[in-house]
Design a protein around this motif. Sequence first.
Motif, short mmCIF file in Angstrom:
data_model
loop_
_atom_site.label_atom_id
_atom_site.label_comp_id
_atom_site.label_asym_id
_atom_site.label_seq_id
_atom_site.Cartn_x
_atom_site.Cartn_y
_atom_site.Cartn_z
N ASP A 394 -5.51 -3.38 6.12
CA ASP A 394 -5.51 -4.15 6.76
C ASP A 394 -5.89 -5.28 6.33
O ASP A 394 -5.80 -5.41 4.76
N GLY A 395 -4.69 -6.74 7.50
CA GLY A 395 -5.29 -7.95 7.47
C GLY A 395 -4.15 -8.16 6.90
O GLY A 395 -3.86 -9.46 6.45
N VAL A 396 -2.38 -7.54 6.69
CA VAL A 396 -1.37 -7.48 6.77
C VAL A 396 0.15 -8.40 8.22
O VAL A 396 0.82 -8.94 7.29
N ASP A 397 -0.93 -8.18 8.80
CA ASP A 397 -0.38 -8.51 10.15
C ASP A 397 0.00 -10.03 9.62
O ASP A 397 -0.62 -10.74 9.10
N GLY A 398 1.69 -10.11 10.16
CA GLY A 398 2.09 -11.72 10.38
C GLY A 398 2.94 -12.04 9.00
O GLY A 398 3.49 -13.12 8.21
N LEU A 399 2.88 -11.41 7.60
CA LEU A 399 3.05 -10.87 6.31
C LEU A 399 4.47 -10.10 6.45
O LEU A 399 4.54 -9.90 7.43
N SER A 400 5.44 -11.23 5.20
CA SER A 400 6.69 -9.56 5.32
C SER A 400 6.30 -8.88 4.39
O SER A 400 6.35 -9.63 3.06
N TYR A 401 6.65 -8.01 4.55
CA TYR A 401 6.72 -6.48 3.49
C TYR A 401 7.81 -5.65 4.05
O TYR A 401 8.30 -5.56 5.15
N ALA A 402 7.64 -4.77 2.63
CA ALA A 402 7.96 -2.92 2.30
C ALA A 402 7.15 -2.25 2.24
O ALA A 402 6.52 -1.91 1.66
N VAL A 403 7.59 -0.96 3.08
CA VAL A 403 6.40 0.14 2.68
C VAL A 403 7.39 1.62 2.09
O VAL A 403 7.91 1.81 3.20
#
Length: 640
Positions: A394-403
């Motif tokens: 949790d807490g990664v909203d607004g970030l750029s990431y790949a799963v």
Amino acid sequence: MRRFAWARQSRGLDESGSVARYVPIRMNVLAPTGFLLALIGLPLVAMYFLRIRRRRVPVSSLLPWHNLRRTEQLASPFQRFRNHWLLWLQLLILAALVLALVRPFMMTAEAPFASRILVIDTSASMAARDGDPTRLDTAVGFAQDLVERLGPEDEALLVVAGPTTEVRVPFTRDHGEIRRALGRLDASEAEGSLREALLLAQSLARSRSDVEVVVFSDGGRQDLSTLDAAAVPVRFVVAGTTAHNAGILALDIRRSVVSDLERQLYVTVQHFGPEPVQGAVEVTLDGRLLGVRSEPLPSDVPVGLVFDLPAEQSGELVVRLDVPDDPLAADDVAHAILDPLGRRNVVVVGGDALIARILASDPRVDGQVMSPGLLDLDRIRQADCVLFAGPVPDGVDGLSYAVLGPYPGGPLRFGEEVVAPDIISWRRDDPLLRFTRWDNVFVGKARAIQDTAGLVPLVEGEGGPLLLAGRHKGGRVVQMAFDPLQSDLPLRVAWPVLLLNMVGWLTDDPGRGAPGAMIRTGQPWVVPVGGDDLDEIVVVGPKGRATVPVVGGTARFTGLHHLGRYDARGGGRSWQIAANLLSEAESRIAPRKALGLGSAPVAASSSLATARREFWRPLLWLGLLVLSLEWALYHRRRTA
């Protein structure tokens, strides 16, 4: 306001020329107590029934007058009525004054409504200079005219359809408050939502039984066919006349396909008028001219231009489009914040040694591997992008990431397992899949996707998408629907190329202050500030400054309604971004001929059909004219 029984039925033509429905036309008065003034007519008439008083005249003898005096004493003090022109003129004066005092008026053309909801469009296209002087000025003038015609018991509500839909003035009988609010309206430089405004107006109309919605707009380009046309009467007053306009529709900064140390600026412009025009595109960086292109712009055909940008240059990039007699300025300029190319700070959570070696092989990437058990959210928020080879915290909203797999916590929602799905197709033109081939990739098992959360499928398999990407909650997100270790993808050249493409695409995200940072006006700017010691940041934009609270390490600013550069500062750090219109819907300014509400389109009108016609002014002038005539006749008799 009282309504009296006098009425008749009128039949006319509507705006389209067809026969309109029968509607009543009623004579009304605003001040019925003024009829009490008519009581003055009683003593006025009574005076003409009284005997005329004789003048005293000295005579030499009274003997001839005794018999006449005795006869008059036996008679009544009132005489028989005789016709007097002065009496009729005085009664006519009184009638004109009484009618002027009660203020009679007539509602014509359609039945009057006790309540009106005014919807004013303040989107970017309403700033087009084909009105008085703009379309918004024309719309406000129409709305002011309607408010002037309202009766004292009529109420109105003002809804503004701009980047955000809001009720500017609730239902009120204070027409002065409505007029003042209309005078303070300004056109934004962002897209508006006429659909949301109409939905809000229909919802508010449920609290009134006798209500009409009046829309002042150029019509916009949104699909309104799903709205309920029978929910409430709607009138569409159109603003604007021309379709001629050219604008910048797209602006993108990418790394050069020739050299990764340089960048290129991609500009798309389009002209929407009926005839082709000649346009010029100028590119400057901090006031220094980088290039000028003069191009013919055919009618309704996009034209793409490419400009080279050296990697070592930075500053505020401004693109301007010059077309003769262009009525809309908001789409003729676009901005971008250009930063020098640098190393990309990438954090890998979990994963194997192969991923770390792939990132370390690229001198442009500064990679750091983090164990899921030692997860540091502050460190993640400070990275340019994150690669998760496991569950997403949790807490990664607004970030750029790949799963990198079908792990929980990401935006996708997964269904049942799909065994050995064949790959059907992939998007070869997407930057994430550049220089990769997927036709012979074997996937052992994948998961079906129940909810894509708005992400776009890039690789399609038999059981559904296998790789998706797009924007989610303010950041860029890539997610795979299969575990790469359960496929032969890591054994192929496509795997390291795909990983580095992911890093390049995620770190070039314009929403996070990356090189070429830009965003469309009206959209929120999500700033990941990191840490819990910062409560707010200060944002300075083209129209002033604002304080934005920080919640969960992220600041969300929703005030980007105007073009230009926005600077955010807080905790010793700074962020920059540029806001641009870049909207085909707003650049295509041809006014609509009708609002397509459901199956019953509402035809556009260039004027207000309803009018409250008062007659007190001509009645007052009639009274003054008759008074002058009565004065002339009286003095003529005295001098005769």
